[in-house]
Design an enzyme around this catalytic site. Structure first.
Site, PDB file in Angstrom:
ATOM      1  N   VAL A  88       0.885  -1.165   0.000  1.00  0.00           N
ATOM      2  CA  VAL A  88       0.000   0.000   0.000  1.00  0.00           C
ATOM      3  C   VAL A  88       0.921   1.212   0.000  1.00  0.00           C
ATOM      4  O   VAL A  88       1.718   1.392   0.927  1.00  0.00           O
ATOM      5  CB  VAL A  88      -0.918   0.032   1.239  1.00  0.00           C
ATOM      6  CG1 VAL A  88      -1.805   1.268   1.215  1.00  0.00           C
ATOM      7  CG2 VAL A  88      -1.756  -1.237   1.317  1.00  0.00           C
ATOM      8  N   HIS A  89       0.841   2.025  -1.050  1.00  0.00           N
ATOM      9  CA  HIS A  89       1.730   3.182  -1.226  1.00  0.00           C
ATOM     10  C   HIS A  89       0.873   4.445  -1.216  1.00  0.00           C
ATOM     11  O   HIS A  89       0.111   4.679  -2.146  1.00  0.00           O
ATOM     12  CB  HIS A  89       2.487   3.043  -2.552  1.00  0.00           C
ATOM     13  CG  HIS A  89       3.635   3.972  -2.683  1.00  0.00           C
ATOM     14  ND1 HIS A  89       3.488   5.303  -2.975  1.00  0.00           N
ATOM     15  CD2 HIS A  89       4.963   3.753  -2.548  1.00  0.00           C
ATOM     16  CE1 HIS A  89       4.678   5.875  -3.031  1.00  0.00           C
ATOM     17  NE2 HIS A  89       5.587   4.954  -2.772  1.00  0.00           N
ATOM     18  N   VAL A  90       1.007   5.266  -0.180  1.00  0.00           N
ATOM     19  CA  VAL A  90       0.153   6.437  -0.011  1.00  0.00           C
ATOM     20  C   VAL A  90       0.749   7.637  -0.741  1.00  0.00           C
ATOM     21  O   VAL A  90       1.761   8.193  -0.331  1.00  0.00           O
ATOM     22  CB  VAL A  90      -0.053   6.762   1.479  1.00  0.00           C
ATOM     23  CG1 VAL A  90      -1.020   7.929   1.628  1.00  0.00           C
ATOM     24  CG2 VAL A  90      -0.561   5.535   2.225  1.00  0.00           C
ATOM     25  N   GLY A  91       0.098   8.014  -1.829  1.00  0.00           N
ATOM     26  CA  GLY A  91       0.532   9.164  -2.614  1.00  0.00           C
ATOM     27  C   GLY A  91       1.701   8.843  -3.534  1.00  0.00           C
ATOM     28  O   GLY A  91       2.371   7.829  -3.380  1.00  0.00           O
ATOM     29  N   PRO A 136      -1.783   3.566  -4.739  1.00  0.00           N
ATOM     30  CA  PRO A 136      -1.677   2.251  -5.370  1.00  0.00           C
ATOM     31  C   PRO A 136      -1.658   1.134  -4.320  1.00  0.00           C
ATOM     32  O   PRO A 136      -1.066   1.282  -3.251  1.00  0.00           O
ATOM     33  CB  PRO A 136      -0.335   2.309  -6.114  1.00  0.00           C
ATOM     34  CG  PRO A 136      -0.032   3.772  -6.243  1.00  0.00           C
ATOM     35  CD  PRO A 136      -0.613   4.399  -5.012  1.00  0.00           C
TER      36      PRO A 136
END
Length: 172
Positions: A88-91, A136
Site C-alpha cells: 500500500v503506497h500512499v501518494g 496504489p
C-alpha cells in the site's frame, strides 16, 4: 520431489486459494494502469488497483503481518498467513517528505486485520508539497501467469474503506 511431482502438487492448490482486497480509503477506485507513475501503471512491481482518496485515513486491504513499514510512513507491505504480499503506497512522490504529513503507530512485525487503519495523512500538506493523491495497492509477489485478478470498479458509488471489495485474486 521431482519436477513432475512438484507441478502436480502446485496444480492441486492452484486456483483454490482466493483473496479479496478491500478499498483502503473512502474514494474512487481506478485501474492501476491509470496511475500517472510508470512504476505502477506499467505493473513493474505487480498487479493491483489504485484509489483517489476522499478521506485522510488509509486502511489495510488484507489482514496479515507488516513485513515492511517505510521510514517515511508512506508505504506498508503486508504478508497474509497464506503468503500473499501486498504493498500500500500512499501518494506519489511522498517518500521525499520523510514522514512529514503522515501519522502512524505501526512498526514492522506487527499484525493488522483487514480494514485496520494503517496511516493518517494530511491531504492539504501533501498537495502543497507537490505530491499526487493516488494510493496504489499492489500484489508484489503475484507474477505467476496462473494468478487471476478481478478488479471490481465501483463507478456509481464511492468506495468505503475496509468494506468495498476492490480486487479479487485467485490461484496464488
Amino acid at each position: 520431489m521431482d519436477v513432475t511431482s512438484k507441478q502436480e502438487a502446485q496444480n492441486k492448490w492452484l486456483g483454490k486459494k482466493k483473496a479479496s482486497l478491500v478499498a483502503v480509503t473512502d474514494g474512487s477506485m481506478i485501474p492501476i494502469e491509470e496511475v500517472p507513475d510508470l512504476v505502477f501503471s506499467e505493473k513493474m512491481i505487480g498487479e493491483g488497483f489504485a484509489m483517489i482518496p476522499t478521506s485522510n485515513v488509509v486502511c489495510a486491504p488484507v489482514g496479515g503481518k507488516l513485513f515492511q513499514v517505510a521510514d517515511a510512513s508512506h508505504a506498508f507491505e503486508i504478508r497474509t498467513d497464506d503468503g500473499l504480499e501486498v504493498l500500500v503506497h500512499v501518494g506519489l512522490d511522498t517518500v521525499t517528505l520523510n514522514g512529514e504529513g503522515f501519522e502512524t503507530h505501526l512498526k514492522k512485525g506487527m499484525t493488522v486485520k483487514q480494514g485496520d487503519p494503517l496511516v493518517k495523512f494530511d491531504q492539504e500538506y501533501l498537495i502543497s508539497r507537490g505530491c499526487r493523491l493516488f494510493i496504489p495497492v499492489i500484489v508484489i509477489n503475484g507474477e505467476n501467469e496462473n494468478y487471476r485478478y478481478m478488479f471490481k470498479p465501483n463507478n456509481e458509488v464511492e468506495a468505503q474503506a475496509g468494506k468495498t471489495i476492490a480486487l479479487t485474486i485467485e490461484g496464488y
